[in-house]
Design a protein around this motif. Structure first.
Motif, PDB file in Angstrom:
ATOM      1  N   VAL A  53       0.833  -1.203   0.000  1.00 46.40           N
ATOM      2  CA  VAL A  53       0.000   0.000   0.000  1.00 46.40           C
ATOM      3  C   VAL A  53       0.867   1.252   0.000  1.00 46.40           C
ATOM      4  N   GLY A  54       1.882   1.275   0.862  1.00 42.18           N
ATOM      5  CA  GLY A  54       2.711   2.471   0.976  1.00 42.18           C
ATOM      6  C   GLY A  54       3.449   2.805  -0.308  1.00 42.18           C
ATOM      7  N   ARG A  55       4.106   1.832  -0.903  1.00 41.72           N
ATOM      8  CA  ARG A  55       4.935   2.112  -2.071  1.00 41.72           C
ATOM      9  C   ARG A  55       4.100   2.404  -3.318  1.00 41.72           C
ATOM     10  N   ILE A  56       3.041   1.631  -3.510  1.00 44.32           N
ATOM     11  CA  ILE A  56       2.279   1.810  -4.748  1.00 44.32           C
ATOM     12  C   ILE A  56       1.476   3.107  -4.737  1.00 44.32           C
ATOM     13  N   THR A  57       1.053   3.558  -3.563  1.00 47.74           N
ATOM     14  CA  THR A  57       0.286   4.810  -3.526  1.00 47.74           C
ATOM     15  C   THR A  57       1.195   6.031  -3.606  1.00 47.74           C
ATOM     16  N   LEU A  58       2.299   6.027  -2.856  1.00 49.39           N
ATOM     17  CA  LEU A  58       3.198   7.175  -2.885  1.00 49.39           C
ATOM     18  C   LEU A  58       3.924   7.297  -4.213  1.00 49.39           C
ATOM     19  N   ARG A  59       4.249   6.183  -4.827  1.00 48.98           N
ATOM     20  CA  ARG A  59       5.070   6.199  -6.032  1.00 48.98           C
ATOM     21  C   ARG A  59       4.249   6.324  -7.306  1.00 48.98           C
ATOM     22  N   GLU A  60       3.113   5.600  -7.384  1.00 50.54           N
ATOM     23  CA  GLU A  60       2.391   5.504  -8.648  1.00 50.54           C
ATOM     24  C   GLU A  60       0.938   5.951  -8.552  1.00 50.54           C
ATOM     25  N   LEU A  61       0.116   5.150  -7.861  1.00 49.44           N
ATOM     26  CA  LEU A  61      -1.329   5.336  -7.985  1.00 49.44           C
ATOM     27  C   LEU A  61      -1.829   6.652  -7.407  1.00 49.44           C
ATOM     28  N   GLY A  62      -1.198   7.138  -6.364  1.00 47.60           N
ATOM     29  CA  GLY A  62      -1.670   8.384  -5.775  1.00 47.60           C
ATOM     30  C   GLY A  62      -1.676   9.523  -6.781  1.00 47.60           C
ATOM     31  N   VAL A  63      -0.528   9.787  -7.382  1.00 54.58           N
ATOM     32  CA  VAL A  63      -0.420  10.897  -8.319  1.00 54.58           C
ATOM     33  C   VAL A  63      -1.078  10.563  -9.659  1.00 54.58           C
ATOM     34  N   LEU A  64      -1.022   9.299 -10.085  1.00 55.42           N
ATOM     35  CA  LEU A  64      -1.597   8.930 -11.379  1.00 55.42           C
ATOM     36  C   LEU A  64      -3.119   9.056 -11.364  1.00 55.42           C
ATOM     37  N   VAL A  79      -0.682  11.365 -19.987  1.00 59.16           N
ATOM     38  CA  VAL A  79      -0.252  11.139 -18.598  1.00 59.16           C
ATOM     39  C   VAL A  79       0.243   9.713 -18.424  1.00 59.16           C
ATOM     40  N   ILE A  80      -0.470   8.760 -18.982  1.00 62.96           N
ATOM     41  CA  ILE A  80      -0.059   7.351 -18.856  1.00 62.96           C
ATOM     42  C   ILE A  80       1.238   7.090 -19.615  1.00 62.96           C
ATOM     43  N   VAL A  81       1.364   7.688 -20.819  1.00 54.87           N
ATOM     44  CA  VAL A  81       2.595   7.513 -21.593  1.00 54.87           C
ATOM     45  C   VAL A  81       3.788   8.104 -20.846  1.00 54.87           C
ATOM     46  N   VAL A  82       3.645   9.316 -20.342  1.00 58.31           N
ATOM     47  CA  VAL A  82       4.744   9.963 -19.620  1.00 58.31           C
ATOM     48  C   VAL A  82       5.061   9.210 -18.329  1.00 58.31           C
ATOM     49  N   ASP A  83       4.045   8.661 -17.675  1.00 58.07           N
ATOM     50  CA  ASP A  83       4.286   7.878 -16.466  1.00 58.07           C
ATOM     51  C   ASP A  83       5.127   6.644 -16.773  1.00 58.07           C
ATOM     52  N   ALA A  84       4.898   6.035 -17.933  1.00 59.00           N
ATOM     53  CA  ALA A  84       5.714   4.883 -18.329  1.00 59.00           C
ATOM     54  C   ALA A  84       7.177   5.295 -18.529  1.00 59.00           C
ATOM     55  N   PHE A  85       7.389   6.468 -19.163  1.00 61.77           N
ATOM     56  CA  PHE A  85       8.764   6.946 -19.344  1.00 61.77           C
ATOM     57  C   PHE A  85       9.416   7.262 -18.005  1.00 61.77           C
ATOM     58  N   PHE A  86       8.660   7.832 -17.085  1.00 62.32           N
ATOM     59  CA  PHE A  86       9.193   8.089 -15.746  1.00 62.32           C
ATOM     60  C   PHE A  86       9.596   6.785 -15.054  1.00 62.32           C
ATOM     61  N   ALA A  87       8.779   5.751 -15.203  1.00 64.00           N
ATOM     62  CA  ALA A  87       9.082   4.466 -14.563  1.00 64.00           C
ATOM     63  C   ALA A  87      10.408   3.911 -15.078  1.00 64.00           C
TER      64      ALA A  87
END
Length: 370
Positions: free
Chosen positions: A199-210, A353-361
């Motif tokens: 929960v902590g990592r996926i929300t702070l890193r990805e899902l929260g902002v996405l 947003v999804i495309v740029v998020d993939a590049f960020f990852a």
């Protein structure tokens, strides 16, 4: 018979009839006689217009289509009538409701070429709009007094403050879902306690902002497009230019700045609420105390996960605001264009947003923040 326009139906002796038109066949006189001519059921082989004193396009159209209906010949036309018959005849010949369909081996390349052309046209328009934003920003930097502070504060409220309830509810439910579903899967390996890490990592890193970016795109991005598009249709944008106010400085810059400034705050807020939602379901379903869940978050979540989300947030905000403002400023024609451009603004914003998020990852994985 009708005043001004009339006709005589004469039997020719061979089973057919000759229709003699007489009088003035003008738009002001043919209303009643036209209804009578449409009711004629006898086979007409000839339409004689030699006794017609005056005729206009409407009268010629009635005579011509009556001749077409009965497969009859028009005779006795003078020079003016002949020209009018040719004029009404031309659009009726060889005109289909739709153009001929190209064969597949030509249609597919043709459609592909149209899509490529639209892509380059859109790219050119996007770069041009970006250039206008940079020019407007440069003008504000040179003349700070032109900056619309009240407009920025208003957009900060609309983009950020009023979005807190829906973003908070969405994030809370997402945190519950992640914790519940994650715990079910981790229980197969006896690792339910790792739900905190998940929960902590996926929300702070990805899902929260996405998820916040997607929500802002659907809420504020669409509002930007609809507002600016309506202003374009009602010529308010042109009026602003007329009185010497730059629409880019007054309308676009405050909206883009508001989205850039509020996205990190909304993203962090969403992540915190999602963690709280995960802690609630962990306390209820997994037996992990609420405060223990929150305390363990600090131990298992690296600090760079927080920075990853905060770095991505303003970029997502820029994308959402840019898409909304660009599509809104492209509206022209009728009110249907507002709905079409608003839809495009939301779709393009979410896609980018999804495309740029993939590049960020990929980028953060390569720099060791994976």
């Amino acid at each position: 018979m009708s005043a001004g326009a009339g006709y005589n139906l004469i039997e020719t002796g061979d089973g057919g009839y000759r229709l003699e038109l007489e009088g003035a066949y003008l738009v002001s006189t043919v209303g009643r006689v036209d209804r009578e001519l449409r009711k004629i059921g006898e086979p007409i082989s000839e339409i004689d217009v030699s006794q017609v004193d005056e005729i206009d396009t409407v009268g010629a159209w009635i005579a011509f289509h009556l001749a077409q209906k009965h497969d009859a010949e028009i005779t006795g036309a003078n020079d003016r009538a002949s020209r009018l018959f040719e004029a009404v005849k031309a659009p009726s010949e060889g005109v289909g409701m739709r153009p001929d369909r190209l064969p597949a081996y030509l249609r597919i390349p043709h459609h592909t070429g149209e899509l490529v052309g639209e892509f380059w046209s859109g790219l050119k328009g996007t770069l041009g709009f970006l250039g206008q934003i940079l020019i407007a920003a440069g003008g504000i930097l040179r003349h700070p007094g032109r900056f619309r502070g009240k407009a920025l504060v208003r957009q900060l409220e609309l983009v950020g403050v009023t979005a807190l309830p829906i973003v908070g509810l969405m994030s809370f439910l997402i945190g519950i879902v992640i914790a519940q579903q994650g715990a079910v899967q981790l229980a197969q390996f006896g690792a339910e306690t790792l739900t905190v890490n998940l929960v902590g990592r996926i929300t702070l890193r990805e899902l929260g902002v996405l998820m916040t970016a997607i929500m802002v795109a659907g809420r504020s991005g669409s509002a930007f497009a609809a507002q600016l598009g309506t202003m374009k249709l009602t010529e308010e944008v042109d009026a602003m230019r007329t009185i010497g106010i730059s629409p880019m400085e007054a309308l676009v810059i405050p909206r883009i700045l508001a989205a850039i400034l509020m996205m990190p705050l909304l993203g962090f807020y969403a992540s915190v609420v999602a963690i709280i939602g995960g802690a609630v379901i962990a306390d209820v379903s997994l037996g992990i105390p609420f405060l223990s869940f929150l305390a363990r978050i600090k131990e298992v979540v690296p600090t760079y996960d927080l920075w990853v989300g905060l770095i991505k947030a303003p970029v997502f905000g820029l994308i959402v605001a840019f898409a909304g403002c660009y599509q809104g400023m492209q509206v022209e024609g009728d009110s249907e264009a507002v709905g079409r451009r608003t839809t495009q603004a939301v779709v393009y914003a979410i896609f980018m947003v999804i495309v740029v998020d993939a590049f960020f990852a990929i980028f953060f994985s390569n720099v060791g923040w994976g």
